[in-house]
Write a protein that holds these residues in place. Structure first.
Motif, PDB file in Angstrom:
ATOM      1  N   TRP A 132      11.446  17.905 -24.987  1.00 41.34           N
ATOM      2  CA  TRP A 132      10.391  16.788 -25.170  1.00 41.34           C
ATOM      3  C   TRP A 132      11.009  15.423 -25.020  1.00 41.34           C
ATOM      4  N   ILE A 133      12.460  15.296 -25.406  1.00 41.43           N
ATOM      5  CA  ILE A 133      12.934  14.095 -25.144  1.00 41.43           C
ATOM      6  C   ILE A 133      12.948  13.347 -23.894  1.00 41.43           C
ATOM      7  N   ALA A 134      13.194  14.694 -23.155  1.00 40.86           N
ATOM      8  CA  ALA A 134      13.109  14.198 -21.621  1.00 40.86           C
ATOM      9  C   ALA A 134      11.758  13.847 -21.090  1.00 40.86           C
ATOM     10  N   ILE A 135      10.916  14.572 -21.581  1.00 39.71           N
ATOM     11  CA  ILE A 135       9.448  14.119 -21.062  1.00 39.71           C
ATOM     12  C   ILE A 135       9.017  12.962 -21.570  1.00 39.71           C
ATOM     13  N   LEU A 136       9.471  12.415 -22.828  1.00 42.17           N
ATOM     14  CA  LEU A 136       9.211  10.989 -23.474  1.00 42.17           C
ATOM     15  C   LEU A 136       9.904  10.161 -22.466  1.00 42.17           C
ATOM     16  N   GLY A 137      10.910  10.121 -22.181  1.00 41.79           N
ATOM     17  CA  GLY A 137      11.884   9.293 -21.239  1.00 41.79           C
ATOM     18  C   GLY A 137      11.301   9.184 -19.939  1.00 41.79           C
ATOM     19  N   SER A 138      10.636  10.403 -19.328  1.00 41.32           N
ATOM     20  CA  SER A 138       9.867  10.206 -18.342  1.00 41.32           C
ATOM     21  C   SER A 138       8.574   9.470 -18.124  1.00 41.32           C
ATOM     22  N   LEU A 139       8.016   9.606 -19.244  1.00 41.07           N
ATOM     23  CA  LEU A 139       6.729   8.822 -19.662  1.00 41.07           C
ATOM     24  C   LEU A 139       6.997   7.442 -19.635  1.00 41.07           C
ATOM     25  N   LEU A 140       8.353   6.984 -20.199  1.00 34.27           N
ATOM     26  CA  LEU A 140       8.546   5.724 -20.469  1.00 34.27           C
ATOM     27  C   LEU A 140       8.723   4.965 -18.924  1.00 34.27           C
ATOM     28  N   ILE A 141       9.385   5.870 -18.342  1.00 33.08           N
ATOM     29  CA  ILE A 141       9.832   5.515 -16.854  1.00 33.08           C
ATOM     30  C   ILE A 141       8.385   5.171 -16.088  1.00 33.08           C
ATOM     31  N   LEU A 142       7.381   6.293 -16.066  1.00 30.19           N
ATOM     32  CA  LEU A 142       6.109   6.146 -15.710  1.00 30.19           C
ATOM     33  C   LEU A 142       5.548   4.925 -15.949  1.00 30.19           C
ATOM     34  N   VAL A 143       5.420   4.509 -17.207  1.00 33.27           N
ATOM     35  CA  VAL A 143       4.698   3.186 -17.735  1.00 33.27           C
ATOM     36  C   VAL A 143       5.676   2.081 -17.060  1.00 33.27           C
ATOM     37  N   GLY A 144       6.734   2.108 -17.195  1.00 36.63           N
ATOM     38  CA  GLY A 144       7.285   0.827 -16.362  1.00 36.63           C
ATOM     39  C   GLY A 144       7.103   0.602 -15.170  1.00 36.63           C
ATOM     40  N   VAL A 145       7.255   1.784 -14.339  1.00 33.15           N
ATOM     41  CA  VAL A 145       7.058   1.822 -12.721  1.00 33.15           C
ATOM     42  C   VAL A 145       5.647   1.068 -12.478  1.00 33.15           C
ATOM     43  N   VAL A 146       4.538   1.819 -13.045  1.00 33.42           N
ATOM     44  CA  VAL A 146       3.326   1.467 -13.056  1.00 33.42           C
ATOM     45  C   VAL A 146       2.903   0.209 -13.266  1.00 33.42           C
ATOM     46  N   SER A 147       3.470  -0.330 -14.326  1.00 32.07           N
ATOM     47  CA  SER A 147       3.194  -1.674 -14.743  1.00 32.07           C
ATOM     48  C   SER A 147       3.785  -2.905 -14.184  1.00 32.07           C
ATOM     49  N   ILE A 148       5.186  -2.451 -13.502  1.00 31.83           N
ATOM     50  CA  ILE A 148       5.651  -3.518 -12.491  1.00 31.83           C
ATOM     51  C   ILE A 148       4.903  -3.635 -11.465  1.00 31.83           C
ATOM     52  N   LEU A 149       4.540  -2.252 -10.881  1.00 28.65           N
ATOM     53  CA  LEU A 149       3.887  -2.582  -9.571  1.00 28.65           C
ATOM     54  C   LEU A 149       2.567  -3.207  -9.630  1.00 28.65           C
ATOM     55  N   ILE A 150       1.981  -2.950 -10.932  1.00 28.22           N
ATOM     56  CA  ILE A 150       0.484  -3.846 -11.135  1.00 28.22           C
ATOM     57  C   ILE A 150       1.052  -5.371 -11.275  1.00 28.22           C
ATOM     58  N   TYR A 151       2.085  -5.690 -11.956  1.00 38.95           N
ATOM     59  CA  TYR A 151       2.618  -7.022 -11.744  1.00 38.95           C
ATOM     60  C   TYR A 151       2.732  -7.653 -10.410  1.00 38.95           C
ATOM     61  N   PHE A 152       3.362  -6.823  -9.557  1.00 41.63           N
ATOM     62  CA  PHE A 152       3.686  -7.226  -8.057  1.00 41.63           C
ATOM     63  C   PHE A 152       2.194  -7.124  -7.260  1.00 41.63           C
ATOM     64  N   TYR A 153       1.167  -6.602  -7.770  1.00 39.88           N
ATOM     65  CA  TYR A 153      -0.061  -6.903  -7.156  1.00 39.88           C
ATOM     66  C   TYR A 153      -0.850  -8.070  -7.298  1.00 39.88           C
ATOM     67  N   PHE A 154      -0.694  -8.961  -6.260  1.00 40.15           N
ATOM     68  CA  PHE A 154      -1.221 -10.227  -6.476  1.00 40.15           C
ATOM     69  C   PHE A 154      -2.607 -10.401  -5.864  1.00 40.15           C
ATOM     70  N   SER A 155      -3.127  -9.387  -5.424  1.00 42.58           N
ATOM     71  CA  SER A 155      -4.565  -9.320  -4.964  1.00 42.58           C
ATOM     72  C   SER A 155      -5.663  -9.607  -5.858  1.00 42.58           C
ATOM     73  N   VAL A 156      -5.004  -9.330  -7.084  1.00 46.70           N
ATOM     74  CA  VAL A 156      -5.972  -9.491  -8.381  1.00 46.70           C
ATOM     75  C   VAL A 156      -5.725 -10.589  -9.116  1.00 46.70           C
ATOM     76  N   GLU A 157      -6.577 -11.123  -9.770  1.00 47.20           N
ATOM     77  CA  GLU A 157      -6.025 -12.397 -10.793  1.00 47.20           C
ATOM     78  C   GLU A 157      -5.282 -11.309 -11.931  1.00 47.20           C
ATOM     79  N   HIS A 158      -4.238 -11.829 -12.654  1.00 50.40           N
ATOM     80  CA  HIS A 158      -3.751 -11.382 -13.751  1.00 50.40           C
ATOM     81  C   HIS A 158      -4.155 -11.652 -15.098  1.00 50.40           C
ATOM     82  N   LYS A 159      -5.568 -11.310 -15.210  1.00 52.81           N
ATOM     83  CA  LYS A 159      -6.358 -11.408 -16.587  1.00 52.81           C
ATOM     84  C   LYS A 159      -6.894 -10.071 -17.175  1.00 52.81           C
ATOM     85  N   GLY A 160      -7.238 -10.243 -18.273  1.00 49.35           N
ATOM     86  CA  GLY A 160      -7.682  -8.910 -19.020  1.00 49.35           C
ATOM     87  C   GLY A 160      -6.531  -7.908 -18.945  1.00 49.35           C
ATOM     88  N   ALA A 161      -7.107  -6.637 -18.685  1.00 49.72           N
ATOM     89  CA  ALA A 161      -6.537  -5.443 -18.745  1.00 49.72           C
ATOM     90  C   ALA A 161      -5.246  -5.652 -17.599  1.00 49.72           C
TER      91      ALA A 161
END
Lengths: 209, 282, 204
Positions: A132-161
């Protein structure tokens, strides 16, 4: 004294000349700096000439009769047209060839090894298949990667969600930059250690001091 | 300490002559070199994986070793290169060496011959140095088809068709392991071109600055192991039981890091107190 | 001829290198290998061009007796000396490798070692926890700095630094890797089809 011994003393003098910049800019440092540029350029150009013109062109074409290598030399010659202002455009053929060839083989490799493989590596293992610790770690990486890619996505304004997720991305990035800073300090200090090991250990040992 | 800190003191502290800081740093590095503390050196998962990949090589097998750095980073990377080649030659593994940086040629010659002489290895049959080739991506891809065609001669101008080692090994197909010791993104590109297109197993020695970037490739298994900075070199030297410049540098590395952390703390405490005083002053 | 020709050449070469990955055709593979060889020649000559530019720059400074021309003499002399000794004694023995080992390598290494002093000075003067994110960066930096050396290992910091490197740092670097990778691919496609031409210089 052997040539190596003389060389080590010269290396020590030049090392100190460069360190003298730490006190303030001075002619010894300037001399060493310009000598470094000249000697390095001389060293490099010999290797560049041998490895490209002789080994990759003259040896295969004239030594082994491999005429398929001839266009490489022609393209290389076109590159030299950069030196003349009026004929500079000719070198565009060599530049276009080089950049486009690189682009061509870059596309599939980067998609497969840099994008696809990294995305697959981000997917967490299915529950039960790993601790379970490995799965939690993987989930943390998933959250990090997705949120960073959204941060780099400049075609939408960075407001709200999107804005909130971007903030999570920035948080991961800052920790990542902090790690980079820590490692950068480590790298720079190591280089200094190398010079001091030379001055305080290798040099006295080699000269029998 | 009684009373509020003196604003002048912090001002002076923050405007200290930078040469004083330089001198303190120099002492923090020089003193542990002259008076070693012999601090214990732990091992990391990635360095263990690097060692295991090397250890898995069998006598008579051939590895490719790429010196992908110049003298600017030799303090960090020379210990890795030397330790890796010592390990390889000790195991009777044959080595095909090359460099993707012109400045790497001089470094490679020195380290290769030092390690080879220590273990009585013969040039041409036990190891070969192909020298520098311009354009690293084309070199990596071309070697997958033919090493001899990529390098028509070795570094010493001997036609590669006449070198016994290369008569047996001419592509990644007969090479169970590729090692790059690099100060740039070449670890990543060996993974992409040699690993991705030709399924070549790759391990890397990387400068500290580059090491932080290769963790994603290690996690996916595209990179089978790596050494990060001088600490990585020290860990690997300990694994093969041959202490070198990496181990010798660890005390100085520790002291300098500690000092820089103290600098950061002093700077931040001064900054916070200064800000608090500013608020109080309204 | 001046604009369209290079773009057409680029399209043809780029397409060949791209489709080679998807076809076992021997002729295409052979031409692909040719292009890789030619690329190495072009790259080497481009680097030589850089050295020629450096020489011309310093030579002009000497001719015009510009400020600091004496230092340019040192650069030009160093450059020519290396070429001459490589021609006379060969690049494998004599003064050429000696100059590399005892002049170029130690100076280049020292030049980069200077950065240790500047990074320490910058840490003291500029590395401030001015906001939450800056504090996070600072804490991560300090933990990794200490956790990756023996001193930090004595107090168990290596576990925390390994966690930072293996998880949040990995996620950050991977996010950047994927983002930059997508950018690389889209730029490469634009180059092959001729939309992106800025690399050809002015007027292309």
């Amino acid at each position: 004294m052997s040539w190596d011994g003389i060389g080590m003393i010269l290396a020590a003098i030049l090392t100190i000349a460069i360190f003298s910049l730490l006190y303030r800019d001075n002619p010894f440092y300037r001399f060493a700096e310009h000598l470094l540029v000249g000697v390095s350029a001389g060293y490099y150009v010999v290797h560049y000439f041998y490895s490209s013109v002789i080994r990759k062109f003259a040896v295969p074409v004239f030594g082994q009769g491999d005429l398929w290598l001839l266009p490489g030399g022609v393209l290389g010659l076109l590159m030299l047209f950069r030196l003349g202002r009026k004929v500079q455009w000719v070198s565009r053929y060599a530049i276009a060839f080089y950049v486009a060839a690189w682009s061509g083989y870059l596309i599939p490799s980067v998609i497969k090894e840099r994008i696809q493989a990294q995305i697959v590596g981000t997917l967490p293992p299915s529950p039960g298949s790993a601790p379970w610790i490995a799965i939690l770690g993987s989930l943390l990486i998933l959250v990090g990667v997705v949120s960073i890619l959204i941060y780099f996505y400049f075609s939408v304004e960075h407001k709200g969600a999107v804005g909130k997720i971007s903030q999570v991305g920035i948080t991961f990035l800052m920790v990542g930059f902090g790690a980079s800073f820590g490692y950068t300090v480590m790298g720079r200090v190591s280089l200094l250690i190398g010079r001091f090991q030379f001055l305080f250990q290798d040099l006295p040992q080699a000269l029998g001091w | 300490m009684a009373g509020a800190p003196d604003r002048g003191l912090f001002h002076r502290l923050m405007n200290i002559d930078r040469r004083v800081i330089f001198l303190i740093i120099a002492l923090s590095v020089a003193l542990p070199i002259l008076l070693p503390l012999n601090l214990p050196i732990g091992a990391s998962r990635e360095a263990d994986a690097y060692y295991e990949a090397m250890e898995a090589l069998r006598p008579g097998e051939t590895m490719i070793f790429s010196f992908d750095y110049e003298p600017d980073t030799m303090a960090e990377l020379d210990p890795m290169s030397l330790a890796t080649l010592r390990h390889a030659f000790r195991k009777d593994v044959r080595v095909i060496a090359l460099t993707n940086y012109a400045g790497g040629a001089g470094i490679a010659e020195r380290i290769l011959h030092e390690a080879a002489e220590e273990h009585g290895k013969e040039y041409g049959t036990d190891y070969v140095f192909l020298g520098y080739n311009p354009d690293w991506s084309a070199t990596m891809l071309r070697m997958g088809e033919s090493i001899r065609r990529t390098f028509p001669t070795d570094h010493y101008r001997t036609p590669t068709d006449e070198i016994p080692l290369l008569a047996e090994v001419d592509s990644y197909a007969n090479v169970p392991l590729l090692v790059t010791v690099t100060a740039s993104a070449l670890a990543e590109y060996w993974v992409i071109w040699a690993g991705g297109k030709f399924d070549q197993k790759v391990i890397a020695g990387a400068t500290a600055i580059q090491a932080v970037l290769v963790y994603p490739y290690f996690q996916t298994g595209q990179l089978s192991g790596f050494l990060g900075g001088l600490k990585g070199a020290a860990e690997y030297e300990r694994s093969i039981d041959v202490d070198g410049a990496g181990v010798r540098g660890m005390d100085a590395q520790s002291m300098a890091h500690l000092l820089i952390v103290v600098f950061i703390l002093i700077g931040n405490v001064a900054f916070l107190l200064h800000r608090m005083q500013g608020r109080r002053g309204g | 001829m001046k604009k369209t020709g290079p773009v057409i050449l680029g399209f043809l070469v780029g397409t060949l290198m791209l489709i080679q990955f998807f076809t076992p055709n021997e002729w295409i593979e052979a031409r692909y290998n040719n292009v890789l060889d030619w690329k190495q020649v072009v790259f080497g000559i481009t680097l030589i061009l850089g050295v020629i530019s450096l020489f011309v720059y310093h030579w002009k400074k000497i001719e015009k007796r510009s400020e600091g021309w004496g230092y340019s003499v040192v650069t030009v002399a160093g450059l020519l000396f290396m070429i001459v000794v490589a021609l006379i004694f060969s690049p494998e023995r004599g003064p050429y490798p000696w100059m590399f080992d005892h002049v170029q390598a130690p100076m280049q290494a020292t030049m980069f070692a200077l950065l240790a002093f500047y990074v320490a000075s910058a840490s003291y003067r500029a590395f401030r926890a001015r906001s939450f994110h800056a504090a996070l960066l600072l804490i991560a930096g300090v933990v990794v700095m200490l956790g990756r050396v023996p001193l930090g290992e004595l107090i168990g910091l290596q576990h925390v630094s390994s966690w930072i490197l293996d998880y949040p740092n990995l996620a950050a670097k991977r996010g950047i890797l994927i983002g930059v990778g997508l950018g690389m691919v889209s730029t490469a496609i634009k180059i092959i089809v001729g939309i992106e031409r800025t690399y050809l210089g002015k007027g292309a």
